[in-house]
Design an enzyme around this catalytic site. Structure first.
Site, PDB file in Angstrom:
ATOM      1  CB  VAL A  53      -0.405  -2.980  12.723  1.00 52.15           C
ATOM      2  CG1 VAL A  53       0.737  -3.663  12.001  1.00 52.15           C
ATOM      3  CG2 VAL A  53      -1.630  -2.824  11.841  1.00 52.15           C
ATOM      4  CB  SER A 131      -6.078   5.793  -0.956  1.00 53.08           C
ATOM      5  OG  SER A 131      -7.016   5.556  -1.985  1.00 53.08           O
ATOM      6  CE1 TYR A 144      -8.856   1.684   2.381  1.00 52.87           C
ATOM      7  CE2 TYR A 144      -9.204   3.472   0.829  1.00 52.87           C
ATOM      8  CZ  TYR A 144      -8.459   2.404   1.270  1.00 52.87           C
ATOM      9  OH  TYR A 144      -7.298   2.060   0.620  1.00 52.87           O
ATOM     10  CE  LYS A 148      -5.790   3.728   3.166  1.00 54.64           C
ATOM     11  NZ  LYS A 148      -4.541   3.095   3.626  1.00 54.64           N
ATOM     12  CB  ILE A 177      -2.857  -0.916  -6.860  1.00 52.07           C
ATOM     13  CG1 ILE A 177      -2.397   0.550  -6.873  1.00 52.07           C
ATOM     14  CG2 ILE A 177      -1.682  -1.868  -7.025  1.00 52.07           C
ATOM     15  CD1 ILE A 177      -1.709   1.003  -8.128  1.00 52.07           C
TER      16      ILE A 177
HETATM   17  P1  NAD Z   1      -3.957  -6.240   0.455  1.00 50.82           P
HETATM   18  O1  NAD Z   1      -5.263  -6.737   0.968  1.00 50.82           O
HETATM   19  O2  NAD Z   1      -3.262  -6.988  -0.629  1.00 50.82           O
HETATM   20  O3  NAD Z   1      -2.935  -6.036   1.669  1.00 50.82           O
HETATM   21  C1  NAD Z   1      -3.314  -5.519   2.896  1.00 50.82           C
HETATM   22  C2  NAD Z   1      -2.610  -6.343   3.961  1.00 50.82           C
HETATM   23  O4  NAD Z   1      -2.854  -5.735   5.241  1.00 50.82           O
HETATM   24  C3  NAD Z   1      -3.128  -7.796   4.041  1.00 50.82           C
HETATM   25  O5  NAD Z   1      -2.060  -8.701   3.891  1.00 50.82           O
HETATM   26  C4  NAD Z   1      -3.744  -7.870   5.419  1.00 50.82           C
HETATM   27  O6  NAD Z   1      -3.620  -9.137   6.054  1.00 50.82           O
HETATM   28  C5  NAD Z   1      -2.949  -6.800   6.170  1.00 50.82           C
HETATM   29  N1  NAD Z   1      -3.634  -6.362   7.392  1.00 50.82           N
HETATM   30  C6  NAD Z   1      -4.929  -5.983   7.531  1.00 50.82           C
HETATM   31  N2  NAD Z   1      -5.190  -5.712   8.825  1.00 50.82           N
HETATM   32  C7  NAD Z   1      -4.022  -5.906   9.518  1.00 50.82           C
HETATM   33  C8  NAD Z   1      -3.659  -5.789  10.889  1.00 50.82           C
HETATM   34  N3  NAD Z   1      -4.550  -5.414  11.828  1.00 50.82           N
HETATM   35  N4  NAD Z   1      -2.383  -6.059  11.243  1.00 50.82           N
HETATM   36  C9  NAD Z   1      -1.483  -6.437  10.314  1.00 50.82           C
HETATM   37  N5  NAD Z   1      -1.765  -6.577   9.004  1.00 50.82           N
HETATM   38  C10 NAD Z   1      -3.043  -6.311   8.607  1.00 50.82           C
HETATM   39  O7  NAD Z   1      -4.270  -4.755  -0.021  1.00 50.82           O
HETATM   40  P2  NAD Z   1      -3.345  -3.634  -0.647  1.00 50.82           P
HETATM   41  O8  NAD Z   1      -4.124  -3.045  -1.751  1.00 50.82           O
HETATM   42  O9  NAD Z   1      -1.943  -4.078  -0.878  1.00 50.82           O
HETATM   43  O10 NAD Z   1      -3.365  -2.589   0.562  1.00 50.82           O
HETATM   44  C11 NAD Z   1      -2.205  -1.930   0.973  1.00 50.82           C
HETATM   45  C12 NAD Z   1      -2.545  -0.493   1.332  1.00 50.82           C
HETATM   46  O11 NAD Z   1      -2.961   0.198   0.139  1.00 50.82           O
HETATM   47  C13 NAD Z   1      -3.708  -0.363   2.309  1.00 50.82           C
HETATM   48  O12 NAD Z   1      -3.435   0.672   3.232  1.00 50.82           O
HETATM   49  C14 NAD Z   1      -4.860   0.040   1.422  1.00 50.82           C
HETATM   50  O13 NAD Z   1      -5.813   0.758   2.119  1.00 50.82           O
HETATM   51  C15 NAD Z   1      -4.172   0.872   0.387  1.00 50.82           C
HETATM   52  N6  NAD Z   1      -4.957   1.065  -0.845  1.00 50.82           N
HETATM   53  C16 NAD Z   1      -5.182   0.082  -1.777  1.00 50.82           C
HETATM   54  C17 NAD Z   1      -5.854   0.411  -2.989  1.00 50.82           C
HETATM   55  C18 NAD Z   1      -5.963  -0.543  -4.124  1.00 50.82           C
HETATM   56  O14 NAD Z   1      -6.347  -0.084  -5.203  1.00 50.82           O
HETATM   57  N7  NAD Z   1      -5.608  -1.800  -3.986  1.00 50.82           N
HETATM   58  C19 NAD Z   1      -6.335   1.675  -3.194  1.00 50.82           C
HETATM   59  C20 NAD Z   1      -6.133   2.603  -2.225  1.00 50.82           C
HETATM   60  C21 NAD Z   1      -5.398   2.291  -1.076  1.00 50.82           C
END
Ligand code: NAD
Length: 228
Positions: A53, A131, A144, A148, A177
């Site tokens: 992306v 987030s 990060y 966000k 999460i």
């Molecule tokens: P995850 O690692 O399970 O999923 C993130 C996905 O993004 C991965 O499959 C990865 O391959 C994909 N990705 C990364 N760079 C990419 C790129 N350049 N092009 C296409 N795909 C790409 O993590 P998640 O927790 O499901 O994250 C989802 C969103 O939630 C993210 O924006 C993350 O910052 C946010 N987030 C997660 C948490 C948490 O507690 N897990 C907390 C705050 C925010």
């Protein structure tokens, strides 16, 4: 039927969001950098593609292959735990490019299709995954946190511009999460316990619990919610 593009759909929140949208009867296109996205998409009976992306030429080419788009869920994300004194131009840009710039560019590239959907009587919508770290202080991940928080400003600005065209855009600020992104932190007992202690519900959340909010915001039930 026009489709919702879900980024980061191979894993975690993105995958759960794609599943929730399909359960709501939506057509979904799954994108991710990880090749696993094609198997996740096949399981859902939906098209999937390996798309970076942050690569605007790649996203433009992938969009050209789509028939019609009436929504975007931007769940692709990255975290690099480097505080002040450790980050570099490259690592700072790597985080901001995926988490923030990609959504700005994708909405711009999808705009003609989102506008066409609105003109045809559809209810086009965008949801970005922000987030609690866009709202509160985490000393270990400044890039990060900036990405966000930036996503929230982007959401409000785009909502103000695109509302008159009938396009809604919102963000979900989720807590901690259980996904692969967080697992490395959850594996450290004292870190996991600090997350649980800080959570009003006293536990780590599941991706499906965020996906339910995403699916609601993407649906016509949220027809008067934008910039939120
Ligand atoms: P995850 O690692 O399970 O999923 C993130 C996905 O993004 C991965 O499959 C990865 O391959 C994909 N990705 C990364 N760079 C990419 C790129 N350049 N092009 C296409 N795909 C790409 O993590 P998640 O927790 O499901 O994250 C989802 C969103 O939630 C993210 O924006 C993350 O910052 C946010 N987030 C997660 C948490 C948490 O507690 N897990 C907390 C705050 C925010």
């Amino acid at each position: 039927m026009a489709a919702v593009v879900v980024t980061g759909a191979a894993s975690g929140i993105g995958r759960a969001s794609a599943q929730a949208l399909v359960a709501d009867g939506r057509q979904v296109v799954l994108w991710d950098l990880a090749p696993e996205v094609t198997a996740v998409a096949a399981d859902l009976g939906m098209p999937g593609a390996v798309v970076d992306v942050t690569d605007t030429a790649a996203t433009a080419a992938a969009i050209q292959r789509l028939d019609g788009v009436d929504g975007l869920v931007h769940a692709a994300g990255r975290v690099i735990p480097e505080p002040v004194g450790a980050y570099t131009v490259e690592s700072w840009d790597a985080v901001l490019d995926v988490n923030l710039r990609a959504q700005a560019m994708l909405v711009q590239q999808l705009l003609p299709q989102l506008e066409a959907s609105a003109r045809a009587g559809g209810t086009p919508a965008v949801v970005g995954i922000s987030s609690i770290e866009g709202l509160t202080a985490n000393p270990f991940i400044p890039a990060y946190c900036a990405s966000k928080a930036g996503l929230l400003g982007l959401t409000r600005s785009m909502a103000a511009q695109l509302g008159p065209s009938g396009i809604r855009i919102n963000a979900v600020c989720r807590g901690f999460i259980r996904t692969p992104m967080l697992q490395i932190a959850l594996d450290v007992d004292e870190v996991r316990e600090s997350f649980v202690a800080a959570a009003p519900l006293g536990r780590i959340g599941d991706p499906e619990e965020v996906a339910a909010a995403v699916a609601f915001l993407m649906s016509p039930k949220a027809s008067f919610i934008t910039g939120t």
